[in-house]
Design an enzyme around this catalytic site. Structure first.
Site, PDB file in Angstrom:
ATOM      1  N   GLY A  16      11.394  -1.162   1.848  1.00  0.00           N
ATOM      2  CA  GLY A  16      12.159  -1.977   2.787  1.00  0.00           C
ATOM      3  C   GLY A  16      13.505  -2.429   2.258  1.00  0.00           C
ATOM      4  O   GLY A  16      13.956  -2.015   1.184  1.00  0.00           O
ATOM      5  N   PHE A  17      14.123  -3.284   3.019  1.00  0.00           N
ATOM      6  CA  PHE A  17      15.476  -3.769   2.729  1.00  0.00           C
ATOM      7  C   PHE A  17      15.550  -4.477   1.383  1.00  0.00           C
ATOM      8  O   PHE A  17      16.157  -3.982   0.423  1.00  0.00           O
ATOM      9  CB  PHE A  17      15.914  -4.680   3.883  1.00  0.00           C
ATOM     10  CG  PHE A  17      17.080  -5.576   3.599  1.00  0.00           C
ATOM     11  CD1 PHE A  17      18.233  -5.096   2.992  1.00  0.00           C
ATOM     12  CD2 PHE A  17      17.038  -6.919   3.964  1.00  0.00           C
ATOM     13  CE1 PHE A  17      19.312  -5.935   2.737  1.00  0.00           C
ATOM     14  CE2 PHE A  17      18.105  -7.763   3.725  1.00  0.00           C
ATOM     15  CZ  PHE A  17      19.243  -7.275   3.099  1.00  0.00           C
ATOM     16  N   ILE A  18      14.918  -5.638   1.260  1.00  0.00           N
ATOM     17  CA  ILE A  18      14.998  -6.382   0.000  1.00  0.00           C
ATOM     18  C   ILE A  18      14.216  -5.663  -1.092  1.00  0.00           C
ATOM     19  O   ILE A  18      14.662  -5.574  -2.242  1.00  0.00           O
ATOM     20  CB  ILE A  18      14.481  -7.822   0.178  1.00  0.00           C
ATOM     21  CG1 ILE A  18      15.301  -8.576   1.234  1.00  0.00           C
ATOM     22  CG2 ILE A  18      14.528  -8.570  -1.150  1.00  0.00           C
ATOM     23  CD1 ILE A  18      14.795  -9.986   1.523  1.00  0.00           C
ATOM     24  N   LEU A  83       6.268  -8.247  -1.703  1.00  0.00           N
ATOM     25  CA  LEU A  83       7.203  -8.332  -0.580  1.00  0.00           C
ATOM     26  C   LEU A  83       6.681  -7.670   0.684  1.00  0.00           C
ATOM     27  O   LEU A  83       7.274  -7.848   1.753  1.00  0.00           O
ATOM     28  CB  LEU A  83       8.555  -7.703  -0.948  1.00  0.00           C
ATOM     29  CG  LEU A  83       9.494  -8.525  -1.837  1.00  0.00           C
ATOM     30  CD1 LEU A  83       9.089  -8.446  -3.295  1.00  0.00           C
ATOM     31  CD2 LEU A  83      10.941  -8.072  -1.670  1.00  0.00           C
ATOM     32  N   THR A 102      -1.496  -7.914   8.179  1.00  0.00           N
ATOM     33  CA  THR A 102      -0.627  -7.495   7.079  1.00  0.00           C
ATOM     34  C   THR A 102      -0.220  -8.663   6.193  1.00  0.00           C
ATOM     35  O   THR A 102      -0.349  -8.604   4.969  1.00  0.00           O
ATOM     36  CB  THR A 102       0.635  -6.799   7.628  1.00  0.00           C
ATOM     37  OG1 THR A 102       0.254  -5.619   8.337  1.00  0.00           O
ATOM     38  CG2 THR A 102       1.576  -6.416   6.491  1.00  0.00           C
ATOM     39  N   TYR A 151       5.127 -15.074  13.506  1.00  0.00           N
ATOM     40  CA  TYR A 151       5.572 -14.614  12.195  1.00  0.00           C
ATOM     41  C   TYR A 151       5.555 -15.743  11.180  1.00  0.00           C
ATOM     42  O   TYR A 151       4.973 -15.621  10.093  1.00  0.00           O
ATOM     43  CB  TYR A 151       6.976 -14.006  12.279  1.00  0.00           C
ATOM     44  CG  TYR A 151       7.638 -13.874  10.930  1.00  0.00           C
ATOM     45  CD1 TYR A 151       7.136 -12.999   9.970  1.00  0.00           C
ATOM     46  CD2 TYR A 151       8.767 -14.635  10.596  1.00  0.00           C
ATOM     47  CE1 TYR A 151       7.729 -12.888   8.719  1.00  0.00           C
ATOM     48  CE2 TYR A 151       9.368 -14.527   9.355  1.00  0.00           C
ATOM     49  CZ  TYR A 151       8.841 -13.650   8.419  1.00  0.00           C
ATOM     50  OH  TYR A 151       9.428 -13.545   7.176  1.00  0.00           O
ATOM     51  N   LYS A 155       3.236 -16.370   7.698  1.00  0.00           N
ATOM     52  CA  LYS A 155       3.790 -16.558   6.351  1.00  0.00           C
ATOM     53  C   LYS A 155       3.344 -17.900   5.755  1.00  0.00           C
ATOM     54  O   LYS A 155       3.138 -18.008   4.546  1.00  0.00           O
ATOM     55  CB  LYS A 155       5.311 -16.446   6.379  1.00  0.00           C
ATOM     56  CG  LYS A 155       5.826 -15.056   6.731  1.00  0.00           C
ATOM     57  CD  LYS A 155       5.398 -13.999   5.722  1.00  0.00           C
ATOM     58  CE  LYS A 155       6.179 -14.104   4.434  1.00  0.00           C
ATOM     59  NZ  LYS A 155       5.840 -13.011   3.483  1.00  0.00           N
TER      60      LYS A 155
END
Length: 332
Positions: A16-18, A83, A102, A151, A155
């Site tokens: 992914g991005f990060i 991550l 997930t 979301y 988290k």
């Protein structure tokens, strides 16, 4: 506990991005990197496909929802950077159960595997979204959690699960809580790439949601440096939740104005109703306090917003990168 350069680390979500930026930075700093990418039938490693440093990583395809896979990838690992997650807020309205599977169950699986395999440091990736709209600023780590979207709820639960493994089983967990990271490779669903992509594609009017909220934007290299600073810090960060923030805020409207200035664009803004969050779900203000991280490590942001935006614009404006995005479609 300053880490030695031969420590073995695992990065989940490395496609992914990060995650891809973090995996590359770890390689550059001399770590032995095992990178978990999400299994798919295309044999794609996500952003690592185009990384010249991928050949220096041990890349494994799998899914954190599988506890057996998690156990295997944590073997012989010193530090886990967890991550892997579903992160798109709009999609969490449509598929909330997948976020629990997930983000919550995946974190449970990773914590159990890390505990069994004797991992020495577990960096759990949180998000500033768990704070919701700021009740006070700057937001420090004592700010209450507010589940304003499925979301953010997932988290909050994932962070609690990780900390429960610290409290119940002494797993050396640190919660890294980055604020709004941006930079090359970011998804077009995020506001900064959405603005840049539409301007770079030649649109005369760009579509956005509410531009009044403020955000604490962090350039991706600074966020990744924060992760590594927490992994290299002493025992004082274990069991702690720590913001990675710029300690500043800017409205989406002012961010748009700055991008227009940097790109020399006269583009006009119009509101796209489908990009608006439900009223009680919108996070209207984020401004993170980074004092705790700065006091526990030598980390501090190295990029101003203008500098980071310019590097992001330069990357997205390259035709081979812009071609990977769909400027004419809203990304949920």
């Amino acid at each position: 506990m300053k880490t030695s350069v031969n420590r073995r680390v695992l990065v989940t979500g490395a496609d992914g991005f990060i995650g891809s930026h973090l995996a590359e930075l770890l390689v550059q700093r001399g770590y032995q990197v095992r990178a978990l990418v999400q299994y798919n039938s295309f044999n794609s490693w996500g952003w690592l496909d185009s990384s010249p440093l991928a050949k220096e990583m041990e890349v494994i395809a799998g899914d954190v929802r599988d506890p057996f896979l998690c156990d295997n990838i944590c073997a012989d690992i010193d530090v886990v950077f967890h991550l892997a997650a579903l992160i798109a807020i709009p999609y969490s309205y449509q598929a909330p159960n997948s976020y629990v599977e997930t983000n919550v169950n995946g974190t449970l699986n990773m914590c159990q595997a890390a505990l069994k395999q004797g991992v020495k440091r577990f960096i759990q990736t949180s998000t500033s979204e768990i704070y919701g709209t700021a009740r006070y600023v700057p937001i420090d780590e004592q700010h209450p959690s507010q589940p304003q979207s499925p979301y953010s709820a997932s988290k909050i639960a994932a962070d609690a699960m990780a900390l429960s493994y610290f409290n119940a089983f002494q797993l050396p967990v640190t919660i890294a809580r980055p604020f709004n990271t941006y930079g090359p490779r970011q998804s077009a669903r995020a506001v900064i790439p959405s603005i840049i992509i539409q301007i770079a594609a030649g649109r005369e009017r760009i579509e956005l949601g509410d531009v009044s909220p403020t955000r604490d934007f962090n350039y991706v290299a600074d966020t990744c440096a924060g992760f590594i600073a927490l992994a290299e810090a002493g025992h004082q960060v274990v069991g702690e939740t720590i913001n990675i923030a710029s300690n500043d805020e800017i409205s989406v409207a002012d961010t748009l104005a700055l991008i227009k200035q940097l790109m020399r664009s006269p583009v006009e803004f119009i509101t796209d109703e489908q990009r608006l969050r439900p009223a009680s779900s919108e996070v209207f203000r984020l401004w993170g306090d980074n004092q705790k991280l700065r006091s526990l490590s030598d980390w501090q942001p190295q990029h101003s917003l203008a500098q980071g935006l310019q590097q992001t614009i330069d990357w997205f404006s390259q035709p081979q990168h812009l071609a990977r995005y769909k400027a004419d479609q809203y990304n949920v």
